[in-house]
Design an enzyme around this catalytic site. Structure first.
Site, PDB file in Angstrom:
ATOM      1  N   HIS A   7       0.827  -1.205   0.000  1.00 26.40           N
ATOM      2  CA  HIS A   7       0.000   0.000   0.000  1.00 26.40           C
ATOM      3  C   HIS A   7       0.858   1.250   0.000  1.00 26.40           C
ATOM      4  O   HIS A   7       2.048   1.204   0.319  1.00 26.40           O
ATOM      5  CB  HIS A   7      -0.961   0.049   1.197  1.00 26.40           C
ATOM      6  CG  HIS A   7      -0.304   0.049   2.551  1.00 26.40           C
ATOM      7  ND1 HIS A   7       0.010  -1.099   3.232  1.00 26.40           N
ATOM      8  CD2 HIS A   7       0.091   1.067   3.354  1.00 26.40           C
ATOM      9  CE1 HIS A   7       0.572  -0.788   4.397  1.00 26.40           C
ATOM     10  NE2 HIS A   7       0.633   0.528   4.504  1.00 26.40           N
ATOM     11  N   HIS A  79       3.959   7.109   3.867  1.00 30.12           N
ATOM     12  CA  HIS A  79       4.900   6.003   3.671  1.00 30.12           C
ATOM     13  C   HIS A  79       4.429   5.080   2.558  1.00 30.12           C
ATOM     14  O   HIS A  79       3.291   5.155   2.117  1.00 30.12           O
ATOM     15  CB  HIS A  79       5.115   5.209   4.976  1.00 30.12           C
ATOM     16  CG  HIS A  79       3.919   4.479   5.504  1.00 30.12           C
ATOM     17  ND1 HIS A  79       3.033   5.026   6.407  1.00 30.12           N
ATOM     18  CD2 HIS A  79       3.454   3.224   5.266  1.00 30.12           C
ATOM     19  CE1 HIS A  79       2.086   4.148   6.698  1.00 30.12           C
ATOM     20  NE2 HIS A  79       2.314   3.033   6.011  1.00 30.12           N
ATOM     21  N   GLU A 130       7.759   1.024   4.964  1.00 23.50           N
ATOM     22  CA  GLU A 130       7.267  -0.035   5.834  1.00 23.50           C
ATOM     23  C   GLU A 130       7.481  -1.356   5.097  1.00 23.50           C
ATOM     24  O   GLU A 130       7.167  -1.448   3.901  1.00 23.50           O
ATOM     25  CB  GLU A 130       5.762   0.190   6.098  1.00 23.50           C
ATOM     26  CG  GLU A 130       5.103  -0.880   6.947  1.00 23.50           C
ATOM     27  CD  GLU A 130       3.603  -0.610   7.159  1.00 23.50           C
ATOM     28  OE1 GLU A 130       2.989   0.108   6.343  1.00 23.50           O
ATOM     29  OE2 GLU A 130       3.058  -1.129   8.143  1.00 23.50           O
TER      30      GLU A 130
END
Ligand code: CO
Length: 134
Positions: A7, A79, A130
């Site tokens: 994502h 992020h 991430e």
């Protein structure tokens, strides 16, 4: 090491407004808001055919999103999340390579109930990354 883009997370000052904009202007499929107090965010998921977008609004006083929005009041990309097969192997390889990992190198349980680590943006062109166990 990295696999799929899981994502892209976008910090927003007003989750309802951002959701409406994605639905109306972009014709996107947007989930109902979900509160994740342990991460200090309210979130909706925008489903795309190849990945998803998470719209994040601060929740609580210590939200990691609040500081971001102070610097970028209209919001922005917070992020990106890449999948890895083995979060511990990825962590060990990155530490060996000199990368700095937030939270003292320890994986935490992320927004999808899977272990994640966050990499220091200073080591990756100013982008918070991430990594999520796939
Ligand atoms: Co994320």
């Amino acid at each position: 090491m990295i696999g799929r883009l899981n994502h892209v997370a976008i910090a927003v000052p007003d989750l309802e407004h951002a959701s409406e904009t994605y639905k109306r202007s972009l014709g996107a499929e947007v989930s109902e808001p979900l509160e994740l107090p342990e991460h200090g965010v309210r979130v909706v998921f925008v489903s795309l055919t190849n990945t998803k977008i998470e719209l994040l609004e601060p929740l609580g006083v210590d939200s990691p999103i609040s500081k971001f929005l102070t610097k970028s009041p209209s919001g922005g990309i917070h992020h990106v999340c890449y999948e890895v097969d083995d979060i511990y192997a990825a962590r060990d390889a990155l530490v060996k390579d000199g990368a700095r990992i937030l939270n003292k190198n320890d994986p935490v349980i992320g927004a999808h109930g899977k272990p994640v680590i966050f990499l220091n943006p200073k080591d990756f062109n100013g982008v918070l990354i991430e990594l999520e166990q796939s």
